[in-house]
Design a protein around this motif. Structure first.
Motif, PDB file in Angstrom:
ATOM      1  N   ILE A 286      -7.902   6.633  -2.569  1.00  0.00           N
ATOM      2  CA  ILE A 286      -8.150   5.212  -2.326  1.00  0.00           C
ATOM      3  C   ILE A 286      -7.458   4.331  -3.363  1.00  0.00           C
ATOM      4  O   ILE A 286      -6.694   3.425  -3.000  1.00  0.00           O
ATOM      5  CB  ILE A 286      -9.658   4.919  -2.237  1.00  0.00           C
TER       6      ILE A 286
ATOM      7  N   TYR B 128      -8.974   2.500   7.128  1.00  0.00           N
ATOM      8  CA  TYR B 128      -9.763   1.800   6.106  1.00  0.00           C
ATOM      9  C   TYR B 128      -8.982   0.647   5.493  1.00  0.00           C
ATOM     10  O   TYR B 128      -9.567  -0.257   4.876  1.00  0.00           O
ATOM     11  CB  TYR B 128     -10.162   2.738   4.956  1.00  0.00           C
ATOM     12  N   ILE B 129      -7.666   0.680   5.608  1.00  0.00           N
ATOM     13  CA  ILE B 129      -6.823  -0.230   4.849  1.00  0.00           C
ATOM     14  C   ILE B 129      -7.126  -1.707   5.101  1.00  0.00           C
ATOM     15  O   ILE B 129      -7.237  -2.484   4.144  1.00  0.00           O
ATOM     16  CB  ILE B 129      -5.331   0.109   5.088  1.00  0.00           C
TER      17      ILE B 129
ATOM     18  N   GLU C 269       0.579   4.258   0.871  1.00  0.00           N
ATOM     19  CA  GLU C 269       0.495   5.051   2.103  1.00  0.00           C
ATOM     20  C   GLU C 269       1.287   4.381   3.223  1.00  0.00           C
ATOM     21  O   GLU C 269       2.035   5.046   3.959  1.00  0.00           O
ATOM     22  CB  GLU C 269      -0.967   5.221   2.516  1.00  0.00           C
TER      23      GLU C 269
ATOM     24  N   SER D 101       0.874  -1.174   0.000  1.00  0.00           N
ATOM     25  CA  SER D 101       0.000   0.000   0.000  1.00  0.00           C
ATOM     26  C   SER D 101       0.909   1.221   0.000  1.00  0.00           C
ATOM     27  O   SER D 101       1.737   1.374   0.919  1.00  0.00           O
ATOM     28  CB  SER D 101      -0.879   0.007   1.253  1.00  0.00           C
TER      29      SER D 101
ATOM     30  N   MET E 290      -5.985   5.696   6.970  1.00  0.00           N
ATOM     31  CA  MET E 290      -5.328   4.415   7.195  1.00  0.00           C
ATOM     32  C   MET E 290      -6.203   3.389   7.917  1.00  0.00           C
ATOM     33  O   MET E 290      -6.043   2.186   7.690  1.00  0.00           O
ATOM     34  CB  MET E 290      -4.006   4.634   7.933  1.00  0.00           C
TER      35      MET E 290
ATOM     36  N   LEU F 273      -3.917   4.525  -0.967  1.00  0.00           N
ATOM     37  CA  LEU F 273      -4.286   3.546   0.057  1.00  0.00           C
ATOM     38  C   LEU F 273      -4.084   2.123  -0.443  1.00  0.00           C
ATOM     39  O   LEU F 273      -3.610   1.256   0.299  1.00  0.00           O
ATOM     40  CB  LEU F 273      -5.738   3.734   0.498  1.00  0.00           C
ATOM     41  N   CYS F 274      -4.451   1.852  -1.691  1.00  0.00           N
ATOM     42  CA  CYS F 274      -4.352   0.491  -2.225  1.00  0.00           C
ATOM     43  C   CYS F 274      -3.164   0.320  -3.173  1.00  0.00           C
ATOM     44  O   CYS F 274      -2.367  -0.584  -3.019  1.00  0.00           O
ATOM     45  CB  CYS F 274      -5.644   0.131  -2.970  1.00  0.00           C
TER      46      CYS F 274
ATOM     47  N   GLY G 191      -3.779  11.911   3.812  1.00  0.00           N
ATOM     48  CA  GLY G 191      -4.130  10.542   3.474  1.00  0.00           C
ATOM     49  C   GLY G 191      -4.017   9.587   4.640  1.00  0.00           C
ATOM     50  O   GLY G 191      -4.754   8.596   4.721  1.00  0.00           O
ATOM     51  N   TYR G 192      -3.124   9.879   5.598  1.00  0.00           N
ATOM     52  CA  TYR G 192      -2.944   8.945   6.712  1.00  0.00           C
ATOM     53  C   TYR G 192      -4.153   8.917   7.637  1.00  0.00           C
ATOM     54  O   TYR G 192      -4.291   7.995   8.448  1.00  0.00           O
ATOM     55  CB  TYR G 192      -1.654   9.237   7.480  1.00  0.00           C
TER      56      TYR G 192
END
Length: 499
Positions: free
Chosen positions: A281, A343-344, A143, A141, A341, A285-286, A337-338
């Motif tokens: 996302i 949601y990851i 992030e 990921s 996190m 994130l992904c 963005g963090y």
């Protein structure tokens, strides 16, 4: 050819594949382990490191976190629970304050989280392929790949939240070591929430599990344990943050914001949500390969009627809770963005199911291509822009060791200093290893020409000023003769000799 691809795809379920992921991640991160904090969110890294620095030099009292932008106070501040900073300071007692220390500490927490997602995914799916590819997706990921060697408490909170959920599931399902699993889950969930409040979201799937099995919980003991779990993890977390808010009010030191930050209007809300959905996302994130698998996982979910699974309601409650959190903190989601996190784990579980869908359908080549693409995409997204970019997000005088040390040694470490112009009120203080009065913008001086003198009377002994061309401003004129050091765009002024 198809049988060879299938055989190689089956290798993705082995421990050797997991070790390969760790080795690749270590090799990709290795060149940057001894780099100073820099790039995106460097201000947040410096806040964390300065607090750890203050624990190390001013006393290892866990409940007394201190900031360097403290004016003439002791620096005691209301903040998140500083367990990351405290543990890092403890390591400093052995190693000294070196950049590789905080980076390697975070890297171990990052791997701990990846192993947690493997255990969680395997328990839910009972399939090693889904677990292994969820582990792989966690490592790459973007992030996490970036913050996995940064001084960010969220790395600890995320890993602890994942393990707390896993151990709760084992306890709730009456594992042989259920007492141990209950205690571990409770401690880790509480620490995750204390470290960052939003990580209490790992309690949402727990609430879903309890809701689904209300009729099966027949003993007073189990109800008592469930009540104690909620009371302790949530109650202790809220009590800590209430204390922090009181401290902020009492001291006036508000370096750590502890409030809800929704978007201010519908237009901005739509713009942020669009950016989150179509950029943050899938890209950070992904990464696009994992996101492609996530889409396939959702497709598989609906076509295979997976809502009949016992995990559907817990995951649905989890997703709804995260969506509510996202709206409440929407203004923060524009650039941070963090904050997403938490949601990851849920996203990567869906990604793992998407990988299994490709395997079931015989698309072995496509699956292997997406697996290989994940570390490549993470590297391309992060390494050039974050660690190899000429713009480090900090002045070059602070980035380079020799000039940084000359600036640090220009005045005694225990002297109260006025430091600016630094909008973060954290970056300069950390790199200079100084404490005192932060100056965040030149407009403050423009509005009040006596501002420097007011800080001098409150105890400021020296002034670190960045950019030296600001010396032409009239309010610096009385201090020009007191310049004791110049370093690039920095000047250091002795304020103690003024009448």
């Amino acid at each position: 050819m198809s049988s060879q691809l299938k055989q190689f795809t089956q290798w993705l379920s082995t421990p050797q594949f997991l070790l390969l992921g760790i080795l690749i991640s270590l090799l990709l991160h290795g060149p940057f382990f001894n780099e100073p904090p820099q790039s995106a969110h460097v201000w947040r890294q410096c806040h964390t490191l300065a607090m750890a620095q203050n624990f190390h030099t001013e006393g290892m009292t866990l409940f007394h976190p201190r900031v360097s932008n403290r004016f003439e106070t002791s620096g005691l501040v209301g903040s998140h629970f500083p367990i990351y900073e405290f543990l890092l300071a403890g390591i400093y007692k052995i190693t000294g304050e070196e950049y590789w220390v905080h980076r390697f500490f975070s890297f171990l927490l990052y791997l701990f989280g990846a192993w947690g997602i493997y255990k969680l995914a395997f328990h839910i799916s009972q399939l090693k392929l889904i677990a292994a590819l969820s582990f792989w997706a966690y490592l790459f990921s973007p992030e996490l790949f970036y913050h996995g060697i940064n001084a960010l408490p969220d790395i600890l909170a995320l890993a602890f939240g994942i393990w707390a959920l896993y151990w709760f599931i084992l306890w709730f399902e009456d594992s042989p070591n259920k007492s141990r699993h209950f205690i571990l889950s409770l401690v880790f969930m509480t620490i995750a929430g204390l470290t960052k409040l939003q990580y209490l979201a790992f309690g949402l799937p727990i609430a879903g599990m309890v809701f689904l099995h209300l009729k099966k919980i027949k003993t007073i003991k189990k109800w008592g344990l469930l009540f104690s779990y909620a009371l302790f993890s949530v109650g202790l977390t809220l009590a800590w943050y209430y204390r922090s808010l009181l401290l902020i009010e009492q001291t006036g030191l508000a370096d750590f914001g502890l409030e809800v930050r929704p978007a201010t209007d519908l237009g901005k809300a739509f713009s942020i949500l669009t950016k989150n959905i179509f950029s943050f996302i899938p890209e950070t994130l992904c990464n696009y390969a994992s996101f492609s698998l996530l889409i396939l996982g959702l497709y598989s979910f609906f076509t295979s009627k997976k809502w009949q699974s016992r995990w559907f309601v817990p995951c649905l409650i989890w997703a709804i809770g995260l969506a509510i959190y996202h709206i409440l903190e929407l203004n923060q989601m524009e650039h941070h963005g963090y904050y997403m996190m938490p949601y990851i784990p849920l996203l990567l579980l869906a990604s793992g199911y998407g990988a299994y869908f490709l395997y079931q359908k015989g698309f072995y080549g496509l699956l292997l291509l997406l697996v290989i693409a994940q570390p490549i995409l993470a590297s391309v997204r992060i390494i050039p822009s974050r660690w190899m970019n000429a713009n480090k997000g900090i002045p070059i005088e602070l980035y380079q060791k020799e000039s940084r040390e000359r600036l640090q040694n220009a005045v005694p470490n225990d002297a109260l200093c006025m430091v600016g112009i630094d909008a973060s009120n954290s970056i300069f203080f950390y790199f200079l290893n100084k404490k005192g009065f932060g100056l965040s913008e030149i407009a403050i001086l423009d509005a009040n020409p006596n501002f420097i003198e007011s800080y001098r009377k409150r105890g400021a002994e020296y002034l670190y000023l960045y950019h030296s061309d600001l010396l032409s401003k009239p309010y610096f004129k009385p201090y020009i003769d007191q310049i004791i050091h110049r370093e690039g765009q920095f000047v250091v002024i002795d304020l103690s000799n003024q009448d």
